[in-house]
Design an enzyme around this catalytic site. Structure first.
Site, PDB file in Angstrom:
ATOM      1  CE1 TYR A  66      -3.849  -3.111   9.032  1.00 30.72           C
ATOM      2  CE2 TYR A  66      -5.987  -4.101   9.969  1.00 30.72           C
ATOM      3  CZ  TYR A  66      -5.245  -3.656   8.747  1.00 30.72           C
ATOM      4  OH  TYR A  66      -5.634  -2.382   8.436  1.00 30.72           O
ATOM      5  CD  GLU A 111      -3.250   0.628   1.985  1.00 34.12           C
ATOM      6  OE1 GLU A 111      -3.591   1.615   2.261  1.00 34.12           O
ATOM      7  OE2 GLU A 111      -3.367  -0.966   2.439  1.00 34.12           O
TER       8      GLU A 111
END
Length: 686
Positions: free
Chosen positions: A300, A7
Site C-alpha cells: 500500500y 474504490e
C-alpha cells in the site's frame, strides 16, 4: 449475499477473482455468495455553495462567511450511472451485509461512507483492511474482516478534513478574490506551503554573498586546506610564505565510525528520493506506486510508517530475495530482518516493500517509471536489512611556515548497506606520523563565496512540509507537518496548476519558484492562513478526532470561528493594485484617483481596489440613444471628459441627431449629459 464495494474497477476485479465472483453483471461481478462493485474515486463530494442558496452563485463579501448548517453532497454528472448501480445493489433485499473494500486509509473510508449514507443504507457494515493486493493478502483480509464501527473515528476525521478544506477554500478564496479583483485560490494546506516557498525566495533575494579565500597545499597524494580568510592579500601572503617550504605533520587522529542502515520507505521518503535521484515529481511517484500496488507488485502506497510489524519478520528473507532479483545483485550477509520490524512504529499501514508476486513478474516489461520506482523500493529493502556502514576517518593537522592546515581522509572498513549505492568513496590519507616533514609540491589560493539558501525542490519541500511547525509542538504530538503523505503530492500539483508556483529546470535540478502572483498572495494573506504551525496543529487535531479524543464539532467550530474573524476584520492592503496587475490594456486614467482604467466584460473600471469608478457598457443613457459605449468612446471621455457622437436616437421624435456627451463624476456616481453648443463642433467626431 454480501456486497463488496471497492474504490476502483481494477481493484474490484482483483478481489472478485480471489473470492470467486466471476460472473459479470451490469457494473458489478457476482459469485461465491458475493456481489463486487466499485466507486470511481469520489462518486459524491460536498456540494457547491449555490446549492445552499442561489445567491452564492455570485461572489460577494457581504455573503461571507458561508457556513452550512446541514451539509449536502452531490454526485458528479459523469458518475451518476455508477452511483445508481451501487444504490440499487445496496437496497437489494438479498444483500445482508456491505463490505468496505475501498483503499485502507482516510480518503478510502470517506469514499465508501458517503455512498453508504447517500444510499440510505443501515445494513451491517464490515471493513476489509489490507496492505497488499496479493491474492493471499486478500484471502487473509476476508478471513479477518473488521466491524465497520471500528473505523467510525477515521470516517469522522476524513469528513472533518473535507469540510474544513471546503470552508477555507470557499470563504477565503472568495474573500481575497473579491477584494483584489482576480481569482486567488486559498487553501488550508496549500497556502502555508506556498508561504514556505515564498519565504525561501525572500531569503535567497536578501542574501549577499561574501568572498573568502583559502590557501591549499598539494602534499603528494592529498591536499591540506587552511582557514577561510576574508582578505585576499592575507591569503596571498600566506601562500608566498609557504612556497618551497615543507609542511610538518601535527596531530593525527583516527576514529572508527559507523552509519546505521536507513529505514524502509514511507511514501514521503520515497517521493523525496525519487525526485532527487530520478527527477520524478511527487505526483508521478505516487501514480507509479499506486499502479504497482494495483498490479500486486508493491504494498500500500499511502503510508507514513517506515517499519514492518513484528509478525512479518519471518517474511523478510523471502522479500529480500525478491529485491535482489529485481536489482540484479546479491543478498546482504548477514540479513538483519529484525531491524526493520517494529509494530510500535506502524500505524495504519506498514512501510512500502515489494511483494512476493514481484519476484515472479517480468520487471523489464513494466513502464519505465514503474520499473524505476520498484527498483528503488527494492534497493531500500536491501539497504535496510544490511549491516551498518563502518569506516575509519583520519583527521590531520599540518604546520607550514607557522600557518595551520588540515586534511581529512576516509577508509571504508565494512561497506555494509552502502554497497548497494553507487557513491564515490572518499579517498584515504596516506600513512602519516606526527612530527614528520612532508614536501609541498604546489601552493594555491582558492577564491570562494558564501552560498545562499537553495531553492526548494520537491525533495526538500516535502521534507519541509513534513516537519513544518514540529519544533513548536509538543514532543508527543502524533501528526506534525503540513498535509499527510497521501495529500502532499496533490498540494504541490495544485500550486503549479493555479499559477502560484513554477517548475524551473537548471542543469539536472528542477526547482519550485513562486510566481509574481504567488508572492503577492502571501503578501496579503493574514498569519492564520499562511502559518505552518496552525495548519500542522489542525492535522494533529484531525488525528485526535480519528482516535475519538476530540469531538468533530469542536474541530469544525475552530475552523468556523477563524473564518468569522477573518471576514469581520480583514482589510485589503492599500496600493494592492501594484501586487495584482490585471495585465489588461489601459484605456485611460481614472478621474477620481488617477489610477489605470481597463476594459473588462461589463465595462471600463479603475484597477485601484479602493476606488469604485466605472463606466458600465449597458448603461441606460447610451442604450436610450441606441449608441454603444465602445473602448474609443470611453478613452475620449476619460481623456477630455467629453465626446462627440453622431446619429443619436431621439425617443420623443424617433429621429437622429448629433451631440456632445459630457462626463460628470460626483465622486460617488457617474452621470452623463448632452451639450448642443456650437463650440463643440470643433471637436473631432467618433
Amino acid at each position: 449475499m454480501k456486497l463488496v464495494i471497492s474504490e476502483k474497477p481494477s481493484v474490484a476485479q482483483s478481489i472478485a477473482a480471489v473470492i470467486g465472483a466471476k460472473q459479470r453483471g451490469g457494473g458489478y461481478l457476482e459469485g461465491g455468495g458475493y456481489l463486487v462493485s466499485w466507486c470511481l474515486g469520489h462518486l459524491a463530494e460536498l456540494a457547491e455553495a449555490d446549492t445552499y442558496d442561489k445567491k452564492y452563485a455570485k461572489w460577494r463579501r457581504e455573503d461571507l462567511p458561508i457556513l452550512p448548517e446541514s451539509w449536502r453532497f452531490t454526485v458528479g454528472k459523469d458518475k451518476w450511472k455508477q452511483f445508481d448501480i451501487l444504490r440499487t445493489l445496496i437496497r437489494r433485499d438479498d444483500i445482508s451485509e456491505v463490505i468496505n473494500a475501498c483503499d485502507a486509509g482516510r480518503e478510502g473510508e470517506l469514499i465508501f461512507r458517503t455512498v453508504y449514507c447517500m444510499a440510505g443504507c443501515t445494513k451491517p457494515m464490515k471493513r476489509l483492511w489490507i496492505s497488499s493486493m496479493e491474492d493471499e493478502a486478500i484471502r487473509q483480509g476476508f478471513a479477518d474482516l473488521k466491524p465497520g464501527r471500528d473505523y467510525d473515528g477515521l470516517h469522522q476525521s476524513a469528513l472533518c478534513r473535507s469540510k474544513a478544506d471546503w470552508l477555507v477554500g470557499i470563504n477565503a478564496t472568495r474573500l481575497f478574490s473579491v477584494l483584489y479583483h482576480r481569482t486567488l485560490n486559498v487553501g488550508r494546506v496549500m497556502s502555508p506551503t506556498l508561504a514556505l516557498i515564498v519565504q525561501r525566495e525572500a531569503e535567497i533575494f536578501a542574501f549577499h554573498p561574501e568572498p573568502f579565500y583559502t590557501v591549499n597545499l598539494a602534499c603528494g597524494g592529498f591536499t591540506a586546506t587552511g582557514d577561510k580568510l576574508k582578505a585576499k592579500p592575507e591569503a596571498e601572503a600566506i601562500a608566498a610564505a609557504c612556497k618551497d617550504r615543507a609542511a610538518t605533520v601535527g596531530a593525527v587522529e583516527r576514529k572508527e565510525k559507523s552509519e546505521k542502515p536507513p529505514a524502509l520507505y514511507d511514501l514521503t521518503t520515497l517521493q523525496r528520493d525519487a525526485n532527487r535521484l530520478l527527477g520524478y515529481t511527487a505526483q508521478q511517484t505516487l501514480d507509479y506506486l499506486q499502479s504497482l500496488y494495483e498490479k500486486k507488485l508493491c504494498t500500500y502506497p499511502r503510508t507514513d510508517s517506515r517499519f514492518l510489524t513484528n509478525d512479518m519478520e519471518g517474511t523478510v528473507p523471502a522479500l529480500t530475495s525478491v529485491a535482489t532479483a529485481i536489482c540484479g545483485t546479491d543478498a546482504p550477509e548477514p540479513l538483519n530482518a529484525g531491524q526493520v520490524c517494529d509494530s510500535a512504529k506502524v500505524s495504519d499501514h506498514h512501510a512500502v516493500v515489494p511483494t512476493s508476486a514481484a519476484g515472479k513478474a517480468d520487471v523489464s516489461a513494466l513502464p519505465a517509471g514503474e520499473r524505476e520506482i520498484l527498483r528503488l523500493v527494492s534497493r531500500q529493502l536491501l539497504c535496510a536489512v544490511s549491516e551498518p556502514h563502518r569506516y575509519a576517518e583520519t583527521a590531520v593537522t599540518l604546520d607550514c611556515a607557522r600557518h595551520g592546515f588540515a586534511a581529512k581522509g576516509k577508509t571504508v572498513l565494512v561497506p555494509g548497506w552502502k554497497a548497494y549505492l553507487q557513491e564515490q568513496a572518499d579517498k584515504p590519507l596516506p600513512e602519516l606520523e606526527e612530527g614528520r616533514n612532508i614536501s609541498v609540491t604546489a601552493v594555491s589560493v582558492k577564491e570562494g563565496k558564501t552560498s545562499p539558501p537553495k531553492h526548494y525542490t520537491e525533495d526538500t519541500l516535502l521534507s519541509a512540509m513534513e516537519t513544518a511547525g514540529a519544533k513548536d509542538m509538543p514532543e508527543d504530538t502524533e501528526r506534525k507537518g503540513l498535509g499527510t503523505p497521501a495529500t502532499r503530492a496533490a498540494i504541490l500539483e495544485k500550486l503549479v496548476t493555479t499559477g502560484f508556483v513554477e517548475r524551473k529546470k537548471a542543469k539536472k535540478t528542477v526547482s519550485l519558484i513562486p510566481s509574481q502572483v504567488g508572492v503577492s498572495l502571501v503578501t496579503v494573506l493574514p498569519e492564520q492562513l499562511q502559518s505552518p504551525l496552525l495548519t500542522a496543529e489542525w492535522e494533529n487535531r484531525l488525528k485526535q478526532v480519528e482516535r475519538g479524543e476530540l469531538e468533530p464539532d469542536a474541530f469544525m467550530d475552530g475552523i468556523a470561528g477563524m473564518l468569522r474573524e477573518l471576514v469581520r476584520t480583514y482589510a485589503p492592503l492599500k496600493g494592492a493594485e501594484v501586487l495584482f496587475p490585471s495585465g489588461r490594456e489601459v484605456v485611460g486614467k481614472c478621474p477620481r484617483c488617477g489610477g489605470d482604467v481597463t476594459e473588462s466584460k461589463k465595462g471600463f473600471f479603475c484597477e485601484n481596489s479602493d476606488c469604485r469608478f466605472g463606466l458600465w457598457k449597458d448603461n441606460k443613457f447610451f442604450a436610450s440613444k441606441k449608441k454603444t459605449l465602445t473602448k474609443a468612446v470611453a478613452a475620449a471621455l476619460l481623456k477630455d471628459g467629453r465626446v462627440r457622437l453622431t446619429g443619436c436616437y431621439s425617443e420623443k421624435t424617433g429621429k437622429t441627431y448629433d451631440a456632445t456627451v459630457i462626463l460628470e463624476d460626483t465622486g460617488e456616481r457617474v452621470n452623463f449629459r448632452l451639450d448642443f453648443g456650437k463650440e463643440m463642433k470643433k471637436l473631432g467626431e467618433l
